[in-house]
Design a protein around this motif. Sequence first.
Motif, mmCIF file in Angstrom:
data_model
loop_
_atom_site.group_PDB
_atom_site.id
_atom_site.type_symbol
_atom_site.label_atom_id
_atom_site.label_comp_id
_atom_site.label_asym_id
_atom_site.label_seq_id
_atom_site.Cartn_x
_atom_site.Cartn_y
_atom_site.Cartn_z
ATOM 1 N N LEU A 1 0.819 -1.207 0.000
ATOM 2 C CA LEU A 1 0.000 0.000 0.000
ATOM 3 C C LEU A 1 0.854 1.259 0.000
ATOM 4 O O LEU A 1 0.574 2.227 -0.724
ATOM 5 N N LEU A 2 1.923 1.261 0.769
ATOM 6 C CA LEU A 2 2.752 2.462 0.882
ATOM 7 C C LEU A 2 3.531 2.775 -0.401
ATOM 8 O O LEU A 2 3.933 3.917 -0.608
ATOM 9 N N ASP A 3 3.726 1.785 -1.261
ATOM 10 C CA ASP A 3 4.367 2.064 -2.548
ATOM 11 C C ASP A 3 3.515 3.011 -3.392
ATOM 12 O O ASP A 3 4.035 3.715 -4.259
ATOM 13 N N ALA A 4 2.217 3.021 -3.136
ATOM 14 C CA ALA A 4 1.313 3.890 -3.888
ATOM 15 C C ALA A 4 1.285 5.309 -3.321
ATOM 16 O O ALA A 4 0.645 6.191 -3.908
ATOM 17 N N PHE A 5 1.991 5.518 -2.210
ATOM 18 C CA PHE A 5 2.053 6.834 -1.567
ATOM 19 C C PHE A 5 3.522 7.199 -1.325
ATOM 20 O O PHE A 5 3.994 7.231 -0.176
ATOM 21 N N PRO A 6 4.273 7.458 -2.395
ATOM 22 C CA PRO A 6 5.717 7.690 -2.270
ATOM 23 C C PRO A 6 6.072 8.921 -1.438
ATOM 24 O O PRO A 6 7.206 9.022 -0.956
ATOM 25 N N ALA A 7 5.129 9.825 -1.241
ATOM 26 C CA ALA A 7 5.415 11.010 -0.430
ATOM 27 C C ALA A 7 5.651 10.654 1.030
ATOM 28 O O ALA A 7 6.223 11.451 1.786
ATOM 29 N N TYR A 8 5.255 9.444 1.425
ATOM 30 C CA TYR A 8 5.398 9.030 2.824
ATOM 31 C C TYR A 8 6.489 7.960 2.954
ATOM 32 O O TYR A 8 6.298 6.925 3.591
ATOM 33 N N ALA A 9 7.626 8.233 2.356
ATOM 34 C CA ALA A 9 8.739 7.271 2.373
ATOM 35 C C ALA A 9 9.190 6.963 3.789
ATOM 36 O O ALA A 9 9.680 5.857 4.076
ATOM 37 N N ASP A 10 9.028 7.937 4.687
ATOM 38 C CA ASP A 10 9.430 7.703 6.076
ATOM 39 C C ASP A 10 8.602 6.588 6.709
ATOM 40 O O ASP A 10 9.121 5.771 7.481
ATOM 41 N N LEU A 11 7.320 6.498 6.359
ATOM 42 C CA LEU A 11 6.471 5.436 6.897
ATOM 43 C C LEU A 11 6.837 4.086 6.291
ATOM 44 O O LEU A 11 6.751 3.053 6.958
ATOM 45 N N ALA A 12 7.259 4.098 5.043
ATOM 46 C CA ALA A 12 7.587 2.854 4.343
ATOM 47 C C ALA A 12 8.844 2.198 4.895
ATOM 48 O O ALA A 12 9.113 1.025 4.612
ATOM 49 N N ARG A 13 9.630 2.929 5.678
ATOM 50 C CA ARG A 13 10.835 2.327 6.265
ATOM 51 C C ARG A 13 10.486 1.340 7.376
ATOM 52 O O ARG A 13 11.344 0.548 7.797
ATOM 53 N N ASP A 14 9.252 1.390 7.850
ATOM 54 C CA ASP A 14 8.774 0.445 8.860
ATOM 55 C C ASP A 14 8.322 -0.827 8.137
ATOM 56 O O ASP A 14 7.345 -0.814 7.389
ATOM 57 N N GLU A 15 9.051 -1.918 8.320
ATOM 58 C CA GLU A 15 8.764 -3.156 7.594
ATOM 59 C C GLU A 15 7.366 -3.679 7.889
ATOM 60 O O GLU A 15 6.696 -4.236 7.004
ATOM 61 N N ARG A 16 6.897 -3.520 9.114
ATOM 62 C CA ARG A 16 5.535 -3.990 9.441
ATOM 63 C C ARG A 16 4.493 -3.176 8.667
ATOM 64 O O ARG A 16 3.492 -3.719 8.202
ATOM 65 N N ARG A 17 4.755 -1.903 8.504
ATOM 66 C CA ARG A 17 3.824 -1.059 7.768
ATOM 67 C C ARG A 17 3.886 -1.369 6.276
ATOM 68 O O ARG A 17 2.872 -1.315 5.581
ATOM 69 N N ARG A 18 5.086 -1.685 5.792
ATOM 70 C CA ARG A 18 5.235 -2.024 4.377
ATOM 71 C C ARG A 18 4.553 -3.339 4.031
ATOM 72 O O ARG A 18 4.293 -3.635 2.863
ATOM 73 N N ALA A 19 4.228 -4.128 5.040
ATOM 74 C CA ALA A 19 3.561 -5.415 4.798
ATOM 75 C C ALA A 19 2.084 -5.247 4.461
ATOM 76 O O ALA A 19 1.424 -6.197 4.021
ATOM 77 N N ILE A 20 1.544 -4.050 4.646
ATOM 78 C CA ILE A 20 0.135 -3.804 4.323
ATOM 79 C C ILE A 20 -0.025 -3.748 2.800
ATOM 80 O O ILE A 20 0.649 -2.976 2.123
ATOM 81 N N ARG A 21 -0.907 -4.563 2.263
ATOM 82 C CA ARG A 21 -1.147 -4.624 0.819
ATOM 83 C C ARG A 21 -2.448 -3.901 0.466
ATOM 84 O O ARG A 21 -3.283 -3.629 1.322
ATOM 85 N N ILE A 22 -2.613 -3.655 -0.809
ATOM 86 C CA ILE A 22 -3.863 -3.082 -1.308
ATOM 87 C C ILE A 22 -5.048 -3.958 -0.896
ATOM 88 O O ILE A 22 -6.110 -3.461 -0.508
ATOM 89 N N SER A 23 -4.875 -5.257 -0.965
ATOM 90 C CA SER A 23 -5.962 -6.183 -0.606
ATOM 91 C C SER A 23 -6.401 -5.998 0.844
ATOM 92 O O SER A 23 -7.588 -6.186 1.169
ATOM 93 N N HIS A 24 -5.465 -5.622 1.712
ATOM 94 C CA HIS A 24 -5.825 -5.409 3.121
ATOM 95 C C HIS A 24 -6.692 -4.163 3.280
ATOM 96 O O HIS A 24 -7.590 -4.126 4.137
#
Length: 328
Positions: A90-113
């Motif tokens: 999900l966070l790949d679709a919001f590149p402006a929030y790269a700081d949030l994407a550094r959290d691996e648990r947060r990066r595990a959230i998918r579009i399907s979720h």
Amino acid sequence: MAPDLAARLDQGVQSGEFANLHAVFIARKGRVEMERYFESPDERWGTPLGTIAFSADTLHDLRSVSKSIVGLLYGIALAEGKVPALDAPLLDAFPAYADLARDERRRAIRISHALAMTMGLEWNEDLPYSDPRNSEISMERSKDRYRYVLERPIVANPGERWRYSGGATALLGHLIAKGAGVPLLDYARDRLFSPMDIEKVEWTRGFNGEAAAASGLRMRAPDLARVGQLLLQRGEWNGQALVPKDWISESLTPRADAFEGLRYGYHWYVIQRQDGSPAYMAIGLGGQRLVVIPALELAYVIFMGNYYREDQLKPLFAVQKLIHASLR
């Protein structure tokens, strides 16, 4: 339908049993079985409109029924390659929030979720929508609607737990509009509503100027019933595949336990009837319902105005009980 259903609805409104009932529209096998409209106060996303004499031509807040329409629009946009795939982070679709994407648990959230409302992020819409602590209200009042959603504390692994979230729908609506390059309502008109001859429709804007994807759609009762018929026809309308057939199946496949007796697919509720067959629902605050029962080739719409009533389910369930008792 029982021939006295309209009269019994009138009696229930007069007695107060069906408090603030605005409209009931029932279609079976693609034909109108019954429609009934009443007079009552209403509002547009919190703005009072006074007393309205409702009719087949009256727009009505769908509130969270809007979410289910967004679910259909995501499937259309996905087939066109305009939005990320279901397994995309999900966070790949919001590149402006790269700081949030550094959290691996947060990066595990998918579009399907996000579609299944199982993102694992803290969210609380159990509070009244007049309460600023309600997460949807807090989101609307925040400086950045999408960062607000994505930076919520992690409370579960993605896919593990269902949590009702207007924030999930806000993210999806934004991705549809972004991918299509037009406002959400324009895309909905072009790909879904206009081909179904649904011309009178509004989408209330949130505080950031974009469509309030989770709760802002306004439609007429007969038009919303057409959306139910579209589900019965597996996404096809007048020989045209408006929503991919496989997306209808994906949307109506239960993926998590939701409210009592209800399961959740991709922005649609699924219930098992007593005979074991499924029914599908879109649910909105205040008594808004779209119910689709394939076994009966039935779709019906209820509009009510109990947005702030604590026991709002009581008059709604009374109306639904009467409708189901009248089915033959």
